[in-house]
Design a protein around this motif. Structure first.
Motif, short mmCIF file in Angstrom:
data_model
loop_
_atom_site.label_atom_id
_atom_site.label_comp_id
_atom_site.label_asym_id
_atom_site.label_seq_id
_atom_site.Cartn_x
_atom_site.Cartn_y
_atom_site.Cartn_z
N ILE A 63 0.92 -1.06 -0.11
CA ILE A 63 -0.10 -0.01 0.02
C ILE A 63 0.83 1.19 0.06
CG2 ILE A 63 -1.61 1.29 1.29
CD1 ILE A 63 -2.69 -1.44 2.22
N LEU A 64 1.82 1.22 0.84
CA LEU A 64 2.99 2.24 0.61
C LEU A 64 3.63 2.51 -0.62
CD1 LEU A 64 4.29 4.46 2.66
CD2 LEU A 64 6.12 2.76 2.70
N ASN A 65 3.82 1.66 -1.02
CA ASN A 65 4.49 1.75 -2.49
C ASN A 65 3.45 1.95 -3.57
OD1 ASN A 65 7.01 0.69 -1.73
ND2 ASN A 65 6.77 -1.55 -2.04
N ASP A 66 2.41 1.66 -3.54
CA ASP A 66 1.19 2.26 -4.37
C ASP A 66 0.77 3.55 -4.11
OD1 ASP A 66 0.93 -0.43 -5.40
OD2 ASP A 66 -0.87 -0.98 -4.36
N ASP A 67 1.00 3.96 -3.06
CA ASP A 67 0.89 5.63 -2.98
C ASP A 67 1.78 6.48 -3.33
OD1 ASP A 67 -1.65 5.06 -1.31
OD2 ASP A 67 -0.85 5.92 0.57
N ALA A 68 3.39 5.71 -3.14
CA ALA A 68 4.53 6.41 -3.53
C ALA A 68 4.38 6.57 -5.14
CB ALA A 68 5.66 5.88 -3.09
N GLU A 69 4.03 5.56 -5.97
CA GLU A 69 3.87 5.70 -7.40
C GLU A 69 2.69 6.72 -7.72
OE1 GLU A 69 2.78 2.48 -10.93
OE2 GLU A 69 3.53 1.72 -9.07
N HIS A 70 1.77 6.65 -6.94
CA HIS A 70 0.61 7.62 -7.24
C HIS A 70 1.08 9.04 -7.11
CE1 HIS A 70 -3.39 9.21 -7.82
NE2 HIS A 70 -3.38 9.64 -6.70
N ARG A 71 1.58 9.38 -6.16
CA ARG A 71 2.09 10.32 -5.80
C ARG A 71 3.09 11.01 -6.91
NH1 ARG A 71 0.71 14.07 -5.16
NH2 ARG A 71 1.97 15.19 -3.28
N ALA A 72 4.13 10.03 -7.12
CA ALA A 72 5.08 10.30 -8.13
C ALA A 72 4.55 10.63 -9.39
CB ALA A 72 6.01 8.90 -8.34
N ARG A 73 3.36 10.07 -9.90
CA ARG A 73 2.87 10.38 -11.13
C ARG A 73 2.26 11.60 -11.26
NH1 ARG A 73 2.56 6.08 -14.69
NH2 ARG A 73 2.89 3.67 -13.71
N GLU A 74 1.56 11.77 -9.93
CA GLU A 74 1.20 13.36 -9.95
C GLU A 74 1.94 14.49 -10.03
OE1 GLU A 74 -2.86 12.48 -7.11
OE2 GLU A 74 -0.97 13.31 -6.03
N ARG A 75 3.39 14.30 -9.42
CA ARG A 75 4.18 15.11 -9.34
C ARG A 75 4.87 15.38 -10.81
NH1 ARG A 75 4.73 14.41 -3.63
NH2 ARG A 75 5.81 12.34 -4.05
N ALA A 77 3.18 14.66 -13.61
CA ALA A 77 2.26 15.30 -14.55
C ALA A 77 2.34 16.66 -14.40
CB ALA A 77 0.88 14.71 -14.16
N LEU A 78 2.64 17.26 -13.22
CA LEU A 78 3.01 18.72 -13.11
C LEU A 78 4.14 19.35 -13.88
CD1 LEU A 78 2.46 19.14 -9.09
CD2 LEU A 78 0.60 19.43 -11.14
N LEU A 79 4.80 18.49 -14.47
CA LEU A 79 5.95 18.96 -15.23
C LEU A 79 5.59 19.58 -16.61
CD1 LEU A 79 8.66 16.32 -14.71
CD2 LEU A 79 8.62 18.41 -13.54
N GLY A 80 4.14 19.47 -16.93
CA GLY A 80 3.61 19.63 -18.22
C GLY A 80 3.64 18.64 -18.97
N MET A 85 13.66 15.11 -21.01
CA MET A 85 14.06 13.84 -20.17
C MET A 85 14.83 14.29 -19.01
SD MET A 85 12.98 11.12 -21.62
CE MET A 85 11.34 11.78 -21.97
N HIS A 86 15.67 15.35 -19.21
CA HIS A 86 16.30 15.98 -17.80
C HIS A 86 15.33 16.11 -16.77
CE1 HIS A 86 19.44 18.95 -16.24
NE2 HIS A 86 18.90 18.32 -15.13
N ALA A 87 14.24 16.81 -16.98
CA ALA A 87 13.27 17.24 -15.87
C ALA A 87 12.57 15.88 -15.45
CB ALA A 87 12.16 18.13 -16.51
N ILE A 88 12.25 15.02 -16.27
CA ILE A 88 11.78 13.49 -15.86
C ILE A 88 12.57 12.75 -15.00
CG2 ILE A 88 10.67 11.29 -16.40
CD1 ILE A 88 9.79 12.83 -19.29
N VAL A 89 13.75 12.66 -15.25
CA VAL A 89 14.97 11.97 -14.62
C VAL A 89 15.01 12.57 -13.15
CG1 VAL A 89 17.31 11.09 -14.41
CG2 VAL A 89 16.05 10.83 -16.44
N ARG A 90 15.20 13.94 -13.42
CA ARG A 90 15.06 14.59 -11.98
C ARG A 90 14.04 14.23 -11.12
NH1 ARG A 90 13.80 19.77 -9.50
NH2 ARG A 90 15.92 20.60 -8.50
#
Length: 202
Positions: A63-75, A77-80, A85-90
């Motif tokens: 559940i913790l890992n699923d949360d982490a993946e969800h929040r990472a995808r949200e963040r 997505a905020l990159l536009g 690739m620099h911004a994504i890897v960062r």
């Protein structure tokens, strides 16, 4: 009959109790009874949802890992719509650093799991496979950067990915221990990324 949403909510309630106990004092001496008390559920209900202690630790970690993946995808997505690739890897690497309260709490829970990763074969498998999967992801992103001229062809994508992921994980520990600030860790990541992402001359 209870809805699936109710089951998911109850599982999360129990998982969050595991996380709080982990952050508060580790997991080595935590019992099912203590988790049930922390979650304010009966021991019978806890066993209904998770079974054994190992099943509980694995379930709470998932559940913790699923949360982490969800929040990472949200963040990310905020990159536009078309981030480089620099911004994504960062963005991927910053998920490994305790740069805010959410990520700090998550990494404290992971730290509490560490001894269990060393001694429990079921948990060890989860810990062993995760870094390699992340390295493969970062290597693939660096390779895409090479294809679009954002990374020189001379860069060894797999080697750089392994170094960047290992470096971020090491910085994670040093920030949790107070040896470096989160800003210092981010600056070190940015320094390494600037070395990798040197645009190919037109």
């Amino acid at each position: 009959m209870p809805r699936q949403a109710d089951h998911d909510r109850r599982r999360r309630q129990i998982a969050e109790a595991v996380w709080r106990l982990a952050v508060g004092g580790g997991l080595e001496e935590v019992t099912l009874r203590q988790v049930a008390a922390e979650a304010q559920v009966s021991a019978r209900l806890l066993q209904y949802y998770f079974g054994t202690r190992t099943d509980l630790l694995l379930g709470a970690l998932k559940i913790l890992n699923d949360d982490a993946e969800h929040r990472a995808r949200e963040r990310l997505a905020l990159l536009g719509e078309t981030p480089g690739m620099h911004a994504i890897v960062r963005g991927v690497l910053l998920e490994l650093l305790p740069v805010d309260e959410e990520r700090r709490t998550r990494h404290l829970v992971y730290a509490a799991y560490f001894v269990r990763f060393l001694t429990d074969p079921d948990l060890a498998g989860v810990a062993r496979d995760a870094p390699r999967a992340l390295e493969d992801l970062v290597a693939g992103l660096i390779t895409q950067g090479q294809d679009t001229g954002q990374v020189p062809r001379r860069v060894d994508a797999a080697a750089e990915a392994a170094f960047l992921v290992a470096g971020a994980e090491g910085l994670q520990s040093s920030v949790l221990l107070g040896q470096r600030t989160a800003d210092e860790a981010v600056a070190m990541i940015d320094h390494q990324l600037a070395r990798v992402f040197t645009p190919t001359p037109a």
